[in-house]
Every structure is written in C-alpha cells, then in structure tokens.
Design a protein around this motif. Structure first.
Motif, PDB file in Angstrom:
ATOM      1  N   SER A  35      70.339  42.905  15.441  1.00 31.73           N
ATOM      2  CA  SER A  35      69.081  43.635  15.285  1.00 31.73           C
ATOM      3  C   SER A  35      68.344  43.042  14.089  1.00 31.73           C
ATOM      4  CB  SER A  35      69.344  45.126  15.060  1.00 31.73           C
ATOM      5  OG  SER A  35      68.138  45.838  14.812  1.00 31.73           O
ATOM      6  N   ALA A  36      67.034  42.847  14.224  1.00 29.52           N
ATOM      7  CA  ALA A  36      66.258  42.227  13.153  1.00 29.52           C
ATOM      8  C   ALA A  36      65.563  43.278  12.303  1.00 29.52           C
ATOM      9  CB  ALA A  36      65.229  41.270  13.741  1.00 29.52           C
ATOM     10  N   LEU A  37      65.426  42.966  11.014  1.00 27.52           N
ATOM     11  CA  LEU A  37      64.655  43.798  10.101  1.00 27.52           C
ATOM     12  C   LEU A  37      63.223  43.295  10.038  1.00 27.52           C
ATOM     13  CD1 LEU A  37      66.715  44.569   6.854  1.00 27.52           C
ATOM     14  CD2 LEU A  37      65.679  46.208   8.414  1.00 27.52           C
ATOM     15  N   ASN A  38      62.276  44.235  10.004  1.00 25.76           N
ATOM     16  CA  ASN A  38      60.866  43.908   9.862  1.00 25.76           C
ATOM     17  C   ASN A  38      60.288  44.707   8.705  1.00 25.76           C
ATOM     18  OD1 ASN A  38      59.881  42.241  12.421  1.00 25.76           O
ATOM     19  ND2 ASN A  38      61.390  43.725  13.134  1.00 25.76           N
ATOM     20  N   PHE A  39      59.143  44.248   8.183  1.00 26.13           N
ATOM     21  CA  PHE A  39      58.483  44.992   7.115  1.00 26.13           C
ATOM     22  C   PHE A  39      58.194  46.425   7.570  1.00 26.13           C
ATOM     23  CE2 PHE A  39      54.680  46.228   4.645  1.00 26.13           C
ATOM     24  CZ  PHE A  39      55.202  46.090   3.367  1.00 26.13           C
ATOM     25  N   ALA A  40      57.954  46.590   8.868  1.00 28.99           N
ATOM     26  CA  ALA A  40      57.696  47.932   9.398  1.00 28.99           C
ATOM     27  C   ALA A  40      58.873  48.870   9.171  1.00 28.99           C
ATOM     28  CB  ALA A  40      57.383  47.847  10.892  1.00 28.99           C
ATOM     29  N   ASP A  41      60.092  48.338   9.106  1.00 28.67           N
ATOM     30  CA  ASP A  41      61.257  49.191   8.847  1.00 28.67           C
ATOM     31  C   ASP A  41      61.187  49.800   7.451  1.00 28.67           C
ATOM     32  OD1 ASP A  41      63.017  49.012  11.264  1.00 28.67           O
ATOM     33  OD2 ASP A  41      62.877  46.879  10.836  1.00 28.67           O
ATOM     34  N   LEU A  42      60.654  49.052   6.478  1.00 35.39           N
ATOM     35  CA  LEU A  42      60.458  49.608   5.139  1.00 35.39           C
ATOM     36  C   LEU A  42      59.428  50.724   5.165  1.00 35.39           C
ATOM     37  CD1 LEU A  42      60.360  46.424   2.844  1.00 35.39           C
ATOM     38  CD2 LEU A  42      62.297  47.929   3.317  1.00 35.39           C
ATOM     39  N   LEU A  43      58.355  50.517   5.916  1.00 32.55           N
ATOM     40  CA  LEU A  43      57.305  51.540   6.008  1.00 32.55           C
ATOM     41  C   LEU A  43      57.828  52.798   6.693  1.00 32.55           C
ATOM     42  CD1 LEU A  43      54.203  49.363   6.978  1.00 32.55           C
ATOM     43  CD2 LEU A  43      54.855  50.203   4.717  1.00 32.55           C
ATOM     44  N   LYS A  44      58.667  52.626   7.712  1.00 30.14           N
ATOM     45  CA  LYS A  44      59.202  53.799   8.416  1.00 30.14           C
ATOM     46  C   LYS A  44      60.082  54.644   7.502  1.00 30.14           C
ATOM     47  CE  LYS A  44      60.094  54.031  12.756  1.00 30.14           C
ATOM     48  NZ  LYS A  44      60.626  53.909  14.119  1.00 30.14           N
ATOM     49  N   VAL A  45      60.854  53.993   6.647  1.00 27.32           N
ATOM     50  CA  VAL A  45      61.697  54.726   5.693  1.00 27.32           C
ATOM     51  C   VAL A  45      60.835  55.554   4.746  1.00 27.32           C
ATOM     52  CG1 VAL A  45      63.207  54.420   3.691  1.00 27.32           C
ATOM     53  CG2 VAL A  45      63.707  53.210   5.808  1.00 27.32           C
ATOM     54  N   LYS A  46      59.655  55.019   4.393  1.00 26.47           N
ATOM     55  CA  LYS A  46      58.747  55.730   3.493  1.00 26.47           C
ATOM     56  C   LYS A  46      57.893  56.780   4.216  1.00 26.47           C
ATOM     57  CE  LYS A  46      58.092  51.709   0.446  1.00 26.47           C
ATOM     58  NZ  LYS A  46      57.074  50.749  -0.069  1.00 26.47           N
ATOM     59  N   GLY A  47      57.928  56.766   5.559  1.00 22.16           N
ATOM     60  CA  GLY A  47      57.056  57.652   6.316  1.00 22.16           C
ATOM     61  C   GLY A  47      55.630  57.148   6.370  1.00 22.16           C
ATOM     62  N   GLN A  48      55.427  55.820   6.172  1.00 15.80           N
ATOM     63  CA  GLN A  48      54.084  55.255   6.109  1.00 15.80           C
ATOM     64  C   GLN A  48      53.744  54.373   7.300  1.00 15.80           C
ATOM     65  OE1 GLN A  48      54.084  53.154   2.363  1.00 15.80           O
ATOM     66  NE2 GLN A  48      54.057  55.023   1.139  1.00 15.80           N
ATOM     67  N   TYR A  49      54.630  54.291   8.274  1.00 17.45           N
ATOM     68  CA  TYR A  49      54.370  53.441   9.428  1.00 17.45           C
ATOM     69  C   TYR A  49      53.415  54.149  10.378  1.00 17.45           C
ATOM     70  CZ  TYR A  49      55.450  50.096  13.173  1.00 17.45           C
ATOM     71  OH  TYR A  49      55.370  49.135  14.140  1.00 17.45           O
ATOM     72  N   GLN A  50      52.592  53.361  11.117  1.00 14.44           N
ATOM     73  CA  GLN A  50      51.589  53.963  11.994  1.00 14.44           C
ATOM     74  C   GLN A  50      52.213  54.765  13.134  1.00 14.44           C
ATOM     75  OE1 GLN A  50      51.631  50.626  11.193  1.00 14.44           O
ATOM     76  NE2 GLN A  50      51.173  49.348  12.961  1.00 14.44           N
ATOM     77  N   GLU A  51      53.439  54.420  13.503  1.00 15.39           N
ATOM     78  CA  GLU A  51      54.178  55.225  14.478  1.00 15.39           C
ATOM     79  C   GLU A  51      55.310  55.909  13.716  1.00 15.39           C
ATOM     80  OE1 GLU A  51      55.388  52.749  17.719  1.00 15.39           O
ATOM     81  OE2 GLU A  51      53.352  52.519  18.488  1.00 15.39           O
ATOM     82  N   ALA A  52      54.969  56.995  13.040  1.00 15.10           N
ATOM     83  CA  ALA A  52      55.916  57.667  12.152  1.00 15.10           C
ATOM     84  C   ALA A  52      57.061  58.288  12.952  1.00 15.10           C
ATOM     85  CB  ALA A  52      55.202  58.737  11.342  1.00 15.10           C
ATOM     86  N   ALA A  53      58.215  58.368  12.320  1.00 16.85           N
ATOM     87  CA  ALA A  53      59.393  59.008  12.915  1.00 16.85           C
ATOM     88  C   ALA A  53      59.940  60.030  11.929  1.00 16.85           C
ATOM     89  CB  ALA A  53      60.459  57.964  13.249  1.00 16.85           C
ATOM     90  N   ASP A  54      60.275  61.201  12.428  1.00 18.96           N
ATOM     91  CA  ASP A  54      60.871  62.231  11.583  1.00 18.96           C
ATOM     92  C   ASP A  54      62.374  62.004  11.503  1.00 18.96           C
ATOM     93  OD1 ASP A  54      58.435  63.561  11.165  1.00 18.96           O
ATOM     94  OD2 ASP A  54      58.641  64.632  13.068  1.00 18.96           O
ATOM     95  N   PRO A  55      62.954  62.048  10.300  1.00 19.19           N
ATOM     96  CA  PRO A  55      64.412  61.881  10.186  1.00 19.19           C
ATOM     97  C   PRO A  55      65.141  63.086  10.771  1.00 19.19           C
ATOM     98  CG  PRO A  55      63.420  62.437   8.060  1.00 19.19           C
ATOM     99  CD  PRO A  55      62.288  62.225   9.013  1.00 19.19           C
ATOM    100  N   PRO A  56      66.376  62.873  11.233  1.00 19.13           N
ATOM    101  CA  PRO A  56      67.097  61.589  11.191  1.00 19.13           C
ATOM    102  C   PRO A  56      66.684  60.681  12.349  1.00 19.13           C
ATOM    103  CG  PRO A  56      68.486  63.277  12.148  1.00 19.13           C
ATOM    104  CD  PRO A  56      67.222  63.965  11.755  1.00 19.13           C
ATOM    105  N   PHE A  57      66.619  59.369  12.075  1.00 20.33           N
ATOM    106  CA  PHE A  57      66.325  58.411  13.141  1.00 20.33           C
ATOM    107  C   PHE A  57      67.053  57.104  12.863  1.00 20.33           C
ATOM    108  CE2 PHE A  57      62.917  57.784  10.019  1.00 20.33           C
ATOM    109  CZ  PHE A  57      62.898  56.403   9.859  1.00 20.33           C
ATOM    110  N   VAL A  58      67.309  56.369  13.946  1.00 21.18           N
ATOM    111  CA  VAL A  58      67.964  55.058  13.854  1.00 21.18           C
ATOM    112  C   VAL A  58      66.876  54.003  13.639  1.00 21.18           C
ATOM    113  CG1 VAL A  58      69.369  53.346  15.064  1.00 21.18           C
ATOM    114  CG2 VAL A  58      69.863  55.791  15.337  1.00 21.18           C
ATOM    115  N   PRO A  59      66.980  53.168  12.603  1.00 22.75           N
ATOM    116  CA  PRO A  59      65.962  52.142  12.362  1.00 22.75           C
ATOM    117  C   PRO A  59      66.120  50.951  13.299  1.00 22.75           C
ATOM    118  CG  PRO A  59      67.682  51.968  10.724  1.00 22.75           C
ATOM    119  CD  PRO A  59      68.022  53.176  11.575  1.00 22.75           C
TER     120      PRO A  59
END
Length: 322
Positions: free
Chosen positions: A39-63
């Motif tokens: 599985s690859a890491l993307n800059f978007a994964d950092l944004l998702k952890v912060k809750g700042q990604y355009q397709e936000a996910a509520d925790p808990p979630f698998v990155p």
C-alpha cells in the motif's frame, strides 16, 4: 477467510495510525476480495489524519488510498479470477485483506512488482490525466514541474518527457535533482538556491504549462512565468497554502487555470480514469515508464513512514508492505 488480519487504524484525528487486528471483510455485490501485498502513502494520507482532506473520514478508519495484491474472490463476469495480480484505488488499503469495487481494480503486468503497482495509480494517473487531458500538453512545449522529486512530481517529469515536452524540474537539493534529471527533466532548478524562481523560469524562455502540487509562493512564481495561452494545473498544496494567483493576469494573458483532483474522476468520469490507467499500463509494458519506489517499509514501521512523508525525507513514493 476466517483468520484475523492486521490493519492500520486512525483512532483519533491528529494522531498517526496504530496497528490493530480485525476480522477480514467479505466481498459484497460487485466487489473483488484482495489479499494486499503493498500500500502506498500519499500526502493526502497526512491530510486525512488531520481531518483536512477534501473527502474527510471520521475515525476510526483504515488509511491508504491505493495498493496492490492478489485476487482471492471475484464475481462472475468481472474479468477477474483468484490469483490475478491487481492494483486498486479505494480508501482503506492499509489492511491485509480489502474488498474493492470491480471498477476500482486493474490487472497489472507480470513485470510490474507489487511495490511499483501500489504507488503507480494516483501519482501516474494524476499526471497523465492532468497533462494529456486538462492541459493538452503538446510536443515541443515547455512544462515546469514544481515539487519534481515528490511522488507525483517525478511522474509528471517522466510523462511530460514521454509526451515530447521540454521539462523543467524544480526540487530541493542536489541529490533529489539528480533523480529528477534521471526521470527525464531537460533542465533542473534547485529551489533551495533560487531566490527568484519567476526570473529563473523566464530566463529559460518561460513555460507553457505549470504542474503544481506545491502551491504557496512557488506556485505564484511559476504562474508569473507562463506564456500567453499558458495552462496552470492546480494539483495540491504541499507548501502549506494555495497560491494567490493574479486573476487579472490570467485574463489579459488568456491563461487557463485547471483544478485537478484525480479521485474526483471516480464519479466525474470513471471511463476517462479507467482508460488513462489502461494506457499507462501499456506504456509500462512498452518500457516507456519506469516507476521508482522511493522507500519500502513493513507495516510495523508505519509511524516512521508517516514521519518520513511529513518531513519530506523521501524521494518518490513511500510503500508499505503487508
């Protein structure tokens, strides 16, 4: 498949994922069940952890937004069978087993490793659709790539070169610039040693297309070097903020500003996305693309991988093996 599997899990926003165990998913209607290998890491994964990604996910979630593995189960008529090697682009790829829609899966060539395939789709897909589609880059034009040593930046350099453009790669540090040059850049600029990027680009004759995953002041400078009729591709904001682009200049110089979000094509135009991916796999098989893997790390070192991505310590994609 009854045994437990390992997953990465973001339990709270603002905190990196932790390792947990869970029951594997079952394939729903129209889904393929895949045993993940990478599985690859993307800059978007950092944004998702912060809750700042355009397709936000509520925790808990698998990155994880993309990966590769082997088909375990597939519905009839899907074109997939157990044992097929596939790449997939769905949220939640940092798990040992993933259920993904058929349309989000693509067979990969036998010569492509799982590590290559895991980081291939978003980075190469973004650059191919953006340059070939939105920007309509033509042979002989000049393309400036910001963040050229990053995951998507390197693919823009490589694809721009393959399309016959003159490519200027902008990145930080001599070692990273050598990687950019090896990917196909005709000219490289060290952003750490360039006090006036706009002037540097103008001295090189100006540019027709800017590929910008960085934003901030670097994006503003590159925009100022665009020719009349130029195209500016908004790919991301790794620099921390969107660039403040002078729209009056865009008007007077007939510059087109294209926002480009690859994931949005899943609903905007899934056929364009799938067609682009098929052409990219063909380019790989023909030996015209050489996807690099920056860092390969086991799932147990996920925290180190996030730290490396956050501090821009890698060249190319960071890939997590499962």
């Amino acid at each position: 498949m009854n045994e437990e599997m390992r997953i990465a899990l973001v339990e709270r926003l603002g905190q990196d994922p932790v390792l947990r165990r869970a029951r594997p998913p079952r394939a729903g209607e129209g889904q393929v069940l895949i045993r993940m290998r990478a599985s690859a890491l993307n800059f978007a994964d950092l944004l998702k952890v912060k809750g700042q990604y355009q397709e936000a996910a509520d925790p808990p979630f698998v990155p994880g937004l993309e990966g590769a593995g082997e088909v375990v189960e597939a519905p009839g008529g899907s074109g997939f069978a157990p044992g097929d090697r596939v790449a997939l682009w769905v949220p939640g790829t940092m798990a040992e087993v993933v259920a993904a829609p058929v349309v989000a899966c693509q067979k990969i060539p036998e010569t492509m490793s799982f590590e290559q395939a895991a980081g291939f789709q978003i980075a190469y897909g973004t650059s191919h659709l953006a340059l070939d589609g939105r920007a309509a880059l033509r042979a002989g034009e000049t393309l400036a790539v910001l963040g050229a040593a990053g995951g998507v930046g390197l693919t823009a350099v490589e694809i721009g070169h393959a399309m016959g453009a003159r490519v200027i790669g902008i990145a930080r540090g001599a070692g990273r610039l050598e990687t950019v040059r090896a990917a196909g850049a005709d000219v490289v600029i060290d952003s750490a040693d360039c006090p006036d990027l706009k002037a540097a680009l103008r001295d090189l004759g100006g540019v027709d297309v800017v590929y910008d995953p960085v934003g901030d002041s670097a994006g503003e400078a590159a925009f100022g070097a665009l020719h009349r009729g130029g195209r500016y591709l908004v790919i991301g904001f790794a620099g921390g903020r969107p660039p403040a682009l002078p729209l009056n200049h865009a008007l007077v110089k007939n510059i087109a500003i294209h926002g480009f979000y690859w994931g949005g094509y899943r609903s905007l135009d899934p056929q364009a996305l799938a067609g682009s991916m098929q052409r990219l796999m063909g380019l790989f098989e023909a030996g015209r693309l050489r996807p690099p893997v920056g860092e390969v790390m086991p799932l147990e070192r996920l925290a180190d991988a996030y730290d490396m991505l956050r501090n821009r310590k890698s060249v190319g994609k960071i890939v997590i093996t499962l």
